[in-house]
Write a protein that holds these residues in place. Structure first.
Motif, PDB file in Angstrom:
ATOM      1  N   UNK A 185       0.841  -1.193   0.000  1.00 34.86           N
ATOM      2  CA  UNK A 185       0.000   0.000   0.000  1.00 34.86           C
ATOM      3  C   UNK A 185       0.882   1.250   0.000  1.00 34.86           C
ATOM      4  N   UNK A 186       0.370   2.352  -0.542  1.00 31.99           N
ATOM      5  CA  UNK A 186       1.063   3.628  -0.441  1.00 31.99           C
ATOM      6  C   UNK A 186       0.993   4.078   1.018  1.00 31.99           C
ATOM      7  N   UNK A 210      -0.171  12.470  -6.107  1.00 30.47           N
ATOM      8  CA  UNK A 210       0.168  11.049  -6.180  1.00 30.47           C
ATOM      9  C   UNK A 210       1.536  10.871  -6.826  1.00 30.47           C
ATOM     10  N   UNK A 211       1.770  11.550  -7.936  1.00 32.38           N
ATOM     11  CA  UNK A 211       3.037  11.407  -8.658  1.00 32.38           C
ATOM     12  C   UNK A 211       4.223  11.802  -7.790  1.00 32.38           C
ATOM     13  N   UNK A 212       4.047  12.840  -6.981  1.00 39.29           N
ATOM     14  CA  UNK A 212       5.121  13.241  -6.066  1.00 39.29           C
ATOM     15  C   UNK A 212       5.452  12.123  -5.087  1.00 39.29           C
ATOM     16  N   UNK A 213       4.440  11.467  -4.557  1.00 39.40           N
ATOM     17  CA  UNK A 213       4.663  10.393  -3.584  1.00 39.40           C
ATOM     18  C   UNK A 213       5.285   9.168  -4.250  1.00 39.40           C
ATOM     19  N   UNK A 214       4.901   8.905  -5.496  1.00 41.45           N
ATOM     20  CA  UNK A 214       5.517   7.791  -6.230  1.00 41.45           C
ATOM     21  C   UNK A 214       7.004   8.051  -6.420  1.00 41.45           C
ATOM     22  N   UNK A 215       7.372   9.276  -6.748  1.00 37.03           N
ATOM     23  CA  UNK A 215       8.792   9.623  -6.912  1.00 37.03           C
ATOM     24  C   UNK A 215       9.554   9.423  -5.601  1.00 37.03           C
ATOM     25  N   UNK A 216       8.954   9.811  -4.484  1.00 38.48           N
ATOM     26  CA  UNK A 216       9.602   9.611  -3.182  1.00 38.48           C
ATOM     27  C   UNK A 216       9.832   8.123  -2.934  1.00 38.48           C
ATOM     28  N   UNK A 217       8.827   7.308  -3.219  1.00 40.68           N
ATOM     29  CA  UNK A 217       8.953   5.874  -2.958  1.00 40.68           C
ATOM     30  C   UNK A 217       9.983   5.220  -3.876  1.00 40.68           C
ATOM     31  N   UNK A 230      13.975  -4.639  -8.305  1.00 38.25           N
ATOM     32  CA  UNK A 230      12.538  -4.423  -8.245  1.00 38.25           C
ATOM     33  C   UNK A 230      12.152  -3.162  -8.989  1.00 38.25           C
ATOM     34  N   UNK A 231      11.035  -3.252  -9.734  1.00 38.54           N
ATOM     35  CA  UNK A 231      10.411  -2.065 -10.307  1.00 38.54           C
ATOM     36  C   UNK A 231       8.999  -1.907  -9.765  1.00 38.54           C
ATOM     37  N   UNK A 232       8.766  -2.490  -8.587  1.00 38.10           N
ATOM     38  CA  UNK A 232       7.482  -2.350  -7.904  1.00 38.10           C
ATOM     39  C   UNK A 232       7.658  -1.435  -6.694  1.00 38.10           C
ATOM     40  N   UNK A 233       6.651  -1.366  -5.833  1.00 39.21           N
ATOM     41  CA  UNK A 233       6.780  -0.552  -4.619  1.00 39.21           C
ATOM     42  C   UNK A 233       7.144  -1.423  -3.431  1.00 39.21           C
ATOM     43  N   UNK A 234       7.870  -2.498  -3.700  1.00 36.11           N
ATOM     44  CA  UNK A 234       8.352  -3.381  -2.645  1.00 36.11           C
ATOM     45  C   UNK A 234       9.657  -4.014  -3.092  1.00 36.11           C
ATOM     46  N   UNK A 235      10.357  -4.611  -2.133  1.00 37.31           N
ATOM     47  CA  UNK A 235      11.605  -5.318  -2.394  1.00 37.31           C
ATOM     48  C   UNK A 235      11.495  -6.735  -1.850  1.00 37.31           C
ATOM     49  N   UNK A 236      12.007  -7.685  -2.602  1.00 33.76           N
ATOM     50  CA  UNK A 236      12.111  -9.060  -2.127  1.00 33.76           C
ATOM     51  C   UNK A 236      13.573  -9.333  -1.827  1.00 33.76           C
TER      52      UNK A 236
END
Length: 355
Positions: A34-35, A265-272, A294-300
């Motif tokens: 989740x964001x 939203x775009x600003x927060x995506x850049x931060x993440x 990773x190119x998602x909003x998580x790391x494995x």
């Protein structure tokens, strides 16, 4: 109880329900991609005022709600593509499976992958064919093409970037699967906002291509709003099985509001994305830890003792996802949703006491 079980389909009796973690409010919740940001107070007040005007006494008309033009403009969806709304992309996965589940039809997907693909295949009586990824979680193209040739699947799912690994598949490999598949290929871009590439520009061209997206990963998981971009012929067939009024007035109103404020939203995506790189670097510096691209909003990450690390983080009020045990290729793996800079610092501080 036995009487009810005897009435239920055997394949459903043999299933397990999807488990949703019950997380204390005090926890740092980094288990569900989740964001980690909410609208600021002024935007929340504006949203509340808009929701107060929503006609919740009336049935919604998703086809004429005005959300599709906003989606098209925000994400550059081609005019040729039809946009089908779903109650989360989960509903669209279910509907696509239902649509193509003729007797003897097969579904194919790489593994480890999103668990709901296999679940829906079982639910609607499709034979499921899982094709293992390479050990580094890249797509095993030769194995995929061989499986397509052998099984001739009616439906192929490719999560790009992949869940639960985050590893992207090369564009050339995905295109090779699309070209080889005899049936529908769903490119599931749930994490597309965090990735460098997309198949959205091709949506609406080939009849068998569906590009699946969602608002869940970009800040609005609670709205349960997904959308499929596809050829008009496929959209016309989907329209026959989409439940009437499958969306609700409040979610539609909130989604339109969110897209009108997509700059936030775009600003927060850049931060993440920046935090993803920093977190990956610091995790990889820990002894014995391997972090996968990773190119998602998580790391494995693969760690020496996944169960112990998971339990230590949980004991410190941080919940991540333990992947170890879910698939042989995920041995020793944990999944970290990228949080705020402060949340990521808390994760790293605990991990540095373990390693």
């Amino acid at each position: 109880m036995d009487a009810i079980q005897n009435l239920v389909r055997e394949n459903i009796r043999n299933m397990a329900a999807y488990a949703v973690a019950d997380v204390p409010a005090s926890f740092v919740k980094l288990d569900a991609m989740e964001l980690p940001y909410r609208f600021p107070e002024d935007l929340r007040r504006e949203l509340a005022a808009e929701l107060a005007e929503a006609q919740i006494n009336r049935y919604p008309n998703p086809a004429a709600c005005g959300l599709q033009p906003l989606l098209r403009a925000t994400f550059d969806i081609p005019e040729a593509a039809r946009i089908v709304l779903g109650n989360g992309s989960d509903e669209l996965i279910q509907l696509l499976t239902m649509l193509l589940a003729k007797p003897g039809a097969k579904m194919l997907a790489p593994e480890p992958g999103f668990v709901m693909y296999r679940h829906n295949a079982a639910l609607f009586g499709m034979e499921y064919v899982g094709v293992p990824l390479n050990p580094d979680f890249t797509l095993n193209l030769d194995a995929m093409l061989a499986a397509i040739e052998t099984h001739r699947p009616a439906l192929v799912f490719l999560a790009c970037p992949n869940n639960p690994t985050g590893v992207p598949f090369s564009r050339e490999d995905v295109q090779a699967v699309i070209d080889a598949a005899p049936g529908v290929v769903v490119v599931d871009e749930a994490y597309g906002a965090f990735s460098g590439g997309s198949f959205l520009p091709q949506a609406g061209g080939a009849e068998k291509l569906v590009v699946l997206r969602t608002l869940s990963k970009i800040g609005f998981a609670g709205l349960r709003l997904g959308y499929a971009c596809c050829h008009s012929a496929l959209a016309a067939e989907l329209a026959k099985i989409v439940p009437p009024y499958n969306m609700n007035q409040l979610s539609l109103a909130a989604a339109k509001f969110a897209l009108r404020h997509y700059g936030w939203v775009a600003e927060k995506i850049d931060i993440l994305k920046h935090e993803r790189a920093r977190l990956a670097q610091e995790l990889a510096a820990l002894p014995g830890v391997r972090v996968f691209p990773s190119e998602a909003n998580f790391l494995t990450a693969r760690v020496p003792d996944a169960a112990s690390v998971f339990d230590t983080l949980k004991a410190n009020g941080i919940l991540i996802k333990k992947l170890h045990g879910a698939h042989p290729l995920l041995e020793g793996c944990l999944r970290f949703t990228v949080g705020t800079p402060e949340q990521n610092r808390q994760v790293l501080a605990v991990l540095k006491t373990v390693f």
